[in-house]
Design a protein around this motif. Structure first.
Motif, PDB file in Angstrom:
ATOM      1  N   GLY A 101      55.326  70.585  29.998  1.00 43.84           N
ATOM      2  CA  GLY A 101      54.928  71.481  31.078  1.00 43.84           C
ATOM      3  C   GLY A 101      54.503  70.704  32.311  1.00 43.84           C
ATOM      4  O   GLY A 101      55.280  69.986  32.917  1.00 43.84           O
ATOM      5  N   LEU A 102      53.235  70.805  32.651  1.00 39.19           N
ATOM      6  CA  LEU A 102      52.695  70.123  33.819  1.00 39.19           C
ATOM      7  C   LEU A 102      52.542  68.628  33.575  1.00 39.19           C
ATOM      8  O   LEU A 102      52.465  67.845  34.506  1.00 39.19           O
ATOM      9  CB  LEU A 102      51.353  70.758  34.210  1.00 39.19           C
ATOM     10  N   GLY A 103      52.493  68.247  32.308  1.00 36.87           N
ATOM     11  CA  GLY A 103      52.454  66.826  31.968  1.00 36.87           C
ATOM     12  C   GLY A 103      51.072  66.205  31.921  1.00 36.87           C
ATOM     13  O   GLY A 103      50.924  64.998  32.038  1.00 36.87           O
ATOM     14  N   LEU A 104      50.043  67.023  31.730  1.00 33.81           N
ATOM     15  CA  LEU A 104      48.699  66.485  31.643  1.00 33.81           C
ATOM     16  C   LEU A 104      48.505  65.738  30.329  1.00 33.81           C
ATOM     17  O   LEU A 104      49.240  65.951  29.370  1.00 33.81           O
ATOM     18  CB  LEU A 104      47.665  67.612  31.756  1.00 33.81           C
ATOM     19  N   ASP A 105      47.488  64.861  30.285  1.00 35.33           N
ATOM     20  CA  ASP A 105      47.189  64.114  29.064  1.00 35.33           C
ATOM     21  C   ASP A 105      45.727  64.325  28.665  1.00 35.33           C
ATOM     22  O   ASP A 105      45.011  65.105  29.291  1.00 35.33           O
ATOM     23  CB  ASP A 105      47.526  62.628  29.228  1.00 35.33           C
ATOM     24  N   SER A 106      45.282  63.615  27.645  1.00 34.35           N
ATOM     25  CA  SER A 106      43.931  63.829  27.119  1.00 34.35           C
ATOM     26  C   SER A 106      42.845  63.458  28.119  1.00 34.35           C
ATOM     27  O   SER A 106      41.788  64.091  28.166  1.00 34.35           O
ATOM     28  CB  SER A 106      43.733  63.063  25.813  1.00 34.35           C
ATOM     29  N   VAL A 107      43.080  62.443  28.938  1.00 31.39           N
ATOM     30  CA  VAL A 107      42.105  62.069  29.968  1.00 31.39           C
ATOM     31  C   VAL A 107      41.998  63.190  30.999  1.00 31.39           C
ATOM     32  O   VAL A 107      40.902  63.560  31.435  1.00 31.39           O
ATOM     33  CB  VAL A 107      42.486  60.729  30.640  1.00 31.39           C
ATOM     34  N   ASP A 108      43.152  63.762  31.368  1.00 32.02           N
ATOM     35  CA  ASP A 108      43.154  64.907  32.291  1.00 32.02           C
ATOM     36  C   ASP A 108      42.369  66.073  31.698  1.00 32.02           C
ATOM     37  O   ASP A 108      41.633  66.761  32.410  1.00 32.02           O
ATOM     38  CB  ASP A 108      44.589  65.359  32.589  1.00 32.02           C
ATOM     39  N   ALA A 109      42.512  66.287  30.399  1.00 36.10           N
ATOM     40  CA  ALA A 109      41.804  67.391  29.735  1.00 36.10           C
ATOM     41  C   ALA A 109      40.299  67.207  29.835  1.00 36.10           C
ATOM     42  O   ALA A 109      39.567  68.165  30.097  1.00 36.10           O
ATOM     43  CB  ALA A 109      42.230  67.496  28.274  1.00 36.10           C
ATOM     44  N   LEU A 110      39.838  65.976  29.654  1.00 37.03           N
ATOM     45  CA  LEU A 110      38.400  65.712  29.765  1.00 37.03           C
ATOM     46  C   LEU A 110      37.900  65.966  31.180  1.00 37.03           C
ATOM     47  O   LEU A 110      36.856  66.589  31.378  1.00 37.03           O
ATOM     48  CB  LEU A 110      38.096  64.275  29.351  1.00 37.03           C
ATOM     49  N   GLU A 111      38.639  65.469  32.169  1.00 38.70           N
ATOM     50  CA  GLU A 111      38.246  65.687  33.567  1.00 38.70           C
ATOM     51  C   GLU A 111      38.234  67.174  33.897  1.00 38.70           C
ATOM     52  O   GLU A 111      37.327  67.666  34.572  1.00 38.70           O
ATOM     53  CB  GLU A 111      39.209  64.952  34.510  1.00 38.70           C
ATOM     54  N   LEU A 112      39.254  67.867  33.424  1.00 35.95           N
ATOM     55  CA  LEU A 112      39.355  69.300  33.683  1.00 35.95           C
ATOM     56  C   LEU A 112      38.226  70.067  33.006  1.00 35.95           C
ATOM     57  O   LEU A 112      37.641  70.969  33.597  1.00 35.95           O
ATOM     58  CB  LEU A 112      40.720  69.813  33.221  1.00 35.95           C
ATOM     59  N   ALA A 113      37.891  69.691  31.772  1.00 33.62           N
ATOM     60  CA  ALA A 113      36.791  70.356  31.063  1.00 33.62           C
ATOM     61  C   ALA A 113      35.482  70.194  31.824  1.00 33.62           C
ATOM     62  O   ALA A 113      34.718  71.157  31.983  1.00 33.62           O
ATOM     63  CB  ALA A 113      36.665  69.794  29.648  1.00 33.62           C
ATOM     64  N   LEU A 114      35.221  68.992  32.317  1.00 32.90           N
ATOM     65  CA  LEU A 114      33.997  68.760  33.093  1.00 32.90           C
ATOM     66  C   LEU A 114      33.989  69.584  34.370  1.00 32.90           C
ATOM     67  O   LEU A 114      32.966  70.172  34.747  1.00 32.90           O
ATOM     68  CB  LEU A 114      33.854  67.267  33.420  1.00 32.90           C
ATOM     69  N   ALA A 115      35.128  69.641  35.053  1.00 30.26           N
ATOM     70  CA  ALA A 115      35.220  70.415  36.295  1.00 30.26           C
ATOM     71  C   ALA A 115      35.010  71.906  36.028  1.00 30.26           C
ATOM     72  O   ALA A 115      34.320  72.593  36.797  1.00 30.26           O
ATOM     73  CB  ALA A 115      36.570  70.172  36.963  1.00 30.26           C
ATOM     74  N   LEU A 116      35.595  72.415  34.953  1.00 31.82           N
ATOM     75  CA  LEU A 116      35.431  73.827  34.605  1.00 31.82           C
ATOM     76  C   LEU A 116      33.980  74.146  34.278  1.00 31.82           C
ATOM     77  O   LEU A 116      33.449  75.177  34.706  1.00 31.82           O
ATOM     78  CB  LEU A 116      36.318  74.186  33.411  1.00 31.82           C
ATOM     79  N   GLN A 117      33.328  73.266  33.519  1.00 28.98           N
ATOM     80  CA  GLN A 117      31.924  73.478  33.168  1.00 28.98           C
ATOM     81  C   GLN A 117      31.047  73.510  34.411  1.00 28.98           C
ATOM     82  O   GLN A 117      30.155  74.351  34.536  1.00 28.98           O
ATOM     83  CB  GLN A 117      31.445  72.393  32.204  1.00 28.98           C
ATOM     84  N   LYS A 118      31.318  72.606  35.322  1.00 30.18           N
ATOM     85  CA  LYS A 118      30.517  72.531  36.553  1.00 30.18           C
ATOM     86  C   LYS A 118      30.787  73.733  37.460  1.00 30.18           C
ATOM     87  O   LYS A 118      29.860  74.355  37.973  1.00 30.18           O
ATOM     88  CB  LYS A 118      30.855  71.230  37.287  1.00 30.18           C
TER      89      LYS A 118
END
Length: 89
Positions: free
Chosen positions: A36-53
């Motif tokens: 799909g968009l081609g995200l990886d596990s590091v992207d998932a961590l960054e995204l999770a932090l951004a969503l939480q904030k």
């Protein structure tokens, strides 16, 4: 795409510095990882932090269920909405 889905797509773009990607380039049901968009596990961590904030929600990193919420923009939007609704009640 509803307003929350658009916000999350923009958050993905901003958080991960996807310079050549616009909100309209990320359909709500497009996979975020792999082919799909081609995200990886590091992207998932960054995204999770951004969503939480951004949405003041908690995402349990050890939860197997958390992985399913990160499959598409639509699934992320549903998860964020459910978390916000749970906090209101």
């Amino acid at each position: 795409m509803n307003a929350l889905q658009q916000e999350i797509a923009q958050l993905i773009i901003d958080t991960l510095n996807l310079e050549d990607v616009a909100v309209d380039d990320i359909p709500p049901d497009q996979p975020l990882f792999g082919e799909g968009l081609g995200l990886d596990s590091v992207d998932a961590l960054e995204l999770a932090l951004a969503l939480q904030k951004r949405y003041d929600i908690r995402i349990a990193s050890d939860s197997k269920d958390a992985r399913q919420h990160f499959t598409t923009v639509a699934s992320l939007a549903a998860f964020v909405q459910a978390q916000q609704d749970a906090c209101k009640s």
